[in-house]
Design a protein around this motif. Sequence first.
Motif, PDB file in Angstrom:
ATOM      1  N   GLU A   1       0.803  -1.217   0.000  1.00  0.00           N
ATOM      2  CA  GLU A   1       0.000   0.000   0.000  1.00  0.00           C
ATOM      3  C   GLU A   1       0.838   1.269   0.000  1.00  0.00           C
ATOM      4  O   GLU A   1       0.384   2.317  -0.505  1.00  0.00           O
TER       5      GLU A   1
ATOM      6  N   LEU B   1       0.258   5.617  -1.551  1.00  0.00           N
ATOM      7  CA  LEU B   1       0.064   6.831  -0.761  1.00  0.00           C
ATOM      8  C   LEU B   1       0.578   8.074  -1.489  1.00  0.00           C
ATOM      9  O   LEU B   1       0.215   9.196  -1.127  1.00  0.00           O
TER      10      LEU B   1
ATOM     11  N   VAL C   1      -2.060  10.918  -0.437  1.00  0.00           N
ATOM     12  CA  VAL C   1      -1.731  12.017   0.474  1.00  0.00           C
ATOM     13  C   VAL C   1      -2.067  13.385  -0.118  1.00  0.00           C
ATOM     14  O   VAL C   1      -2.707  14.212   0.551  1.00  0.00           O
TER      15      VAL C   1
ATOM     16  N   THR D   1      -2.862   1.016   6.577  1.00  0.00           N
ATOM     17  CA  THR D   1      -1.862   1.957   6.044  1.00  0.00           C
ATOM     18  C   THR D   1      -2.534   3.116   5.339  1.00  0.00           C
ATOM     19  O   THR D   1      -2.159   4.282   5.525  1.00  0.00           O
ATOM     20  N   LEU D   2      -3.535   2.810   4.523  1.00  0.00           N
ATOM     21  CA  LEU D   2      -4.253   3.867   3.820  1.00  0.00           C
ATOM     22  C   LEU D   2      -4.998   4.774   4.798  1.00  0.00           C
ATOM     23  O   LEU D   2      -4.997   5.995   4.646  1.00  0.00           O
TER      24      LEU D   2
ATOM     25  N   GLY E   1      -2.525   7.138   6.521  1.00  0.00           N
ATOM     26  CA  GLY E   1      -2.075   8.200   5.623  1.00  0.00           C
ATOM     27  C   GLY E   1      -3.165   9.216   5.342  1.00  0.00           C
ATOM     28  O   GLY E   1      -2.894  10.419   5.251  1.00  0.00           O
ATOM     29  N   TRP E   2      -4.406   8.757   5.221  1.00  0.00           N
ATOM     30  CA  TRP E   2      -5.523   9.664   4.930  1.00  0.00           C
ATOM     31  C   TRP E   2      -5.786  10.599   6.108  1.00  0.00           C
ATOM     32  O   TRP E   2      -6.050  11.790   5.901  1.00  0.00           O
TER      33      TRP E   2
END
Length: 243
Positions: A21, A25, A29, A146-147, A150-151
């Motif tokens: 993932e 990003l 991002v 992970t997503l 980051g979001w």
Amino acid sequence: MTSTPSSPTARDEFLAGMRAELPLLLGVVPFGLMFGVLGLAAGLPAWAVVAMSSIVFGGASQVVFAQLWGAPTPPAVICTTVAVVNLRHALYSASVAEWLRGLPWRWKLVLAYLLTDEAYAAALVRFRDGPPGAYRHWFLFGTGFTLWTGWQIATVGGVLVGAAIPPGWSLDFSIALTFIALLVLAVHRRSELVAALVAAAVAVLAQPLPHKLWILAAAAAGIAAGLAARRLDAGRAAVEQTP
């Protein structure tokens, strides 16, 4: 006697999902930063912008919500439009159900929450092409977590940056460019191209509709056109395979 490789552990699958993932990003991002800025420009308080990224956790629907909120638009239209935009997540869920069917409900609820575009794209490759294992769902958990992380960070960054931008600056053009970039990367099949072109045409023609209903009309027309084109392609493929 040769030894057989051991099955991946939950930790192995989770870390593999994170690694799969991380490259995605690079596109997520900047989009999250832009949503944070747009949310403030639409009149949402900073806490609501950040909370939306945690509760809704859907970039496209969050941007649509912010744009309709700033219009302003009746709540019923906002809810309906956001629901239509998020319909694709139900299709994602159906496509991975065969690999997750035996999981307990607590796992299904967590993975359903984390099942977004980029997490699904990375996990589907693992489910289809990777070796079977009891901990495959940890891979999806790794991509989704992970997503999600980051979001959230990107949204907070957008809120902090957006607070320093003068209210008179227009951000609509940058959102349009972001969606165009995402669209170009997402279109891989003829049916997807048909859906995009039909939605774009309806969006232009339906501009006179009140309360930004052109968004809902374009989404519905694009989905219908894409499904029709996919069925037509499937019919043609069946005919070609017939001896």
